[in-house]
Design a protein around this motif. Sequence first.
Motif, PDB file in Angstrom:
ATOM      1  N   MET A   1       0.895  -1.175  -0.162  1.00 42.54           N
ATOM      2  CA  MET A   1       0.477  -0.232   0.295  1.00 42.54           C
ATOM      3  C   MET A   1       0.851   1.454   0.288  1.00 42.54           C
ATOM      4  N   ASP A   2       0.655   2.042  -0.458  1.00 41.92           N
ATOM      5  CA  ASP A   2       1.233   3.241  -1.109  1.00 41.92           C
ATOM      6  C   ASP A   2       1.161   4.141   0.519  1.00 41.92           C
ATOM      7  N   GLY A   3       2.357   5.329   0.612  1.00 41.63           N
ATOM      8  CA  GLY A   3       1.942   5.602   1.663  1.00 41.63           C
ATOM      9  C   GLY A   3       1.366   6.780   2.243  1.00 41.63           C
ATOM     10  N   GLY A   4       0.879   7.444   3.612  1.00 41.29           N
ATOM     11  CA  GLY A   4       0.119   8.466   3.790  1.00 41.29           C
ATOM     12  C   GLY A   4      -0.251   8.280   5.165  1.00 41.29           C
ATOM     13  N   GLY A   5      -0.796   9.561   6.008  1.00 40.30           N
ATOM     14  CA  GLY A   5      -1.142   9.527   6.887  1.00 40.30           C
ATOM     15  C   GLY A   5      -1.990   8.512   7.667  1.00 40.30           C
ATOM     16  N   ILE A   6      -2.530   8.228   7.453  1.00 39.38           N
ATOM     17  CA  ILE A   6      -3.900   7.925   8.604  1.00 39.38           C
ATOM     18  C   ILE A   6      -3.135   7.039   9.573  1.00 39.38           C
ATOM     19  N   VAL A   7      -3.494   6.312  10.419  1.00 42.84           N
ATOM     20  CA  VAL A   7      -2.763   6.140  11.541  1.00 42.84           C
ATOM     21  C   VAL A   7      -4.331   5.143  12.224  1.00 42.84           C
ATOM     22  N   GLN A   8      -4.941   5.627  12.225  1.00 43.69           N
ATOM     23  CA  GLN A   8      -6.078   4.530  12.501  1.00 43.69           C
ATOM     24  C   GLN A   8      -7.570   5.366  12.389  1.00 43.69           C
ATOM     25  N   PHE A   9      -8.498   3.721  12.203  1.00 46.33           N
ATOM     26  CA  PHE A   9      -9.524   3.924  12.251  1.00 46.33           C
ATOM     27  C   PHE A   9     -10.207   3.457  12.930  1.00 46.33           C
ATOM     28  N   LEU A  10     -11.225   4.603  14.091  1.00 48.39           N
ATOM     29  CA  LEU A  10     -12.147   3.862  15.059  1.00 48.39           C
ATOM     30  C   LEU A  10     -13.479   4.385  15.029  1.00 48.39           C
ATOM     31  N   LEU A  11     -14.046   2.671  15.320  1.00 45.14           N
ATOM     32  CA  LEU A  11     -14.901   2.268  15.411  1.00 45.14           C
ATOM     33  C   LEU A  11     -15.927   1.926  16.859  1.00 45.14           C
ATOM     34  N   LEU A  12     -14.721   1.517  17.441  1.00 46.31           N
ATOM     35  CA  LEU A  12     -15.676   1.089  19.137  1.00 46.31           C
ATOM     36  C   LEU A  12     -15.293   2.153  20.170  1.00 46.31           C
ATOM     37  N   GLY A  86      -0.245  12.819   1.532  1.00 48.28           N
ATOM     38  CA  GLY A  86       1.256  12.256   1.064  1.00 48.28           C
ATOM     39  C   GLY A  86       0.808  10.563  -0.033  1.00 48.28           C
ATOM     40  N   ARG A  87      -0.508  10.444  -0.115  1.00 41.45           N
ATOM     41  CA  ARG A  87      -0.801   9.318  -0.230  1.00 41.45           C
ATOM     42  C   ARG A  87      -1.034   8.798  -2.071  1.00 41.45           C
ATOM     43  N   GLU A  88      -0.642   8.305  -2.990  1.00 45.16           N
ATOM     44  CA  GLU A  88      -0.408   8.472  -4.208  1.00 45.16           C
ATOM     45  C   GLU A  88      -2.210   7.874  -4.675  1.00 45.16           C
TER      46      GLU A  88
END
Length: 259
Positions: A1-12, A86-88
């Motif tokens: 997967m190409d680079g990016g800044g997201i570290v976490q998706f939170l649903l709980l 930064g995600r392509e």
Amino acid sequence: MDGGGIVQFLLLGGLEIRAECGNRATFRSELQRTLMHVLLVSEGKTVSVDALIDELWGEVPPSGVVNALQALVSRLRKKLANLERGRESSRLIGHPYGYQLVVDEDELDASSFVAAVTRAQAADNRPCEVVDMLRAALAQWRGPVFGGEASGPICRAAAARYEEYRIRALELLFENELARGNHAGILGELREKHAENPLQERFCAQLMIALYRCGRQAEALSSYREMWSRLSEELGIEPSIELRRTEQAILTQELRMSA
């Protein structure tokens, strides 16, 4: 997967998206939150346009609903792109029949939680390791799934599934705490979880064992009688074999005082 800044998706708990740089996405629109919810719980699978429309608008969608969905997706795509400059390529991919959100297991708290519970279930005869693993996993829960918002069938089913895993994790946690002799240390937690889930027989059995090992046999038997009464009055059933055996073992002093 190409680079990016997201570290976490939170649903709980309430929906949160935390970026590497410290930014967080906010969702004021209920429709946008629901769209994000359903894409996330699909865990990388494509969701059909019809399923999304049903989830977002129910059985009576407005006129021009396909265009409305496309506009909603476009705004969400821009929001995600602003967080991952930064995600392509976009995480939110459109297909002829639906939409897909590309997300790894370790980026979604619900997925990593389920994976941790599965690993804990496979860690036989290692109670200390299992306890540490499950406490770390359960710490991810900040509140009800979606913050209590689950309007459509996909989200309701996902919320029920994740909640079932949470109950399973708690049962396994208490089982392993009892196995390593920590009955006194978890007594308060067991009381709390049994009160929150009054028809969950496993919590009652574990509470009875903890009370008995703490020298409180009368309270253990009282917990059984209260559970029996509740099951009879509310569900019209008798206690499970496990619960009856626990009561019998306490009555006959056959229950071990420690692991």
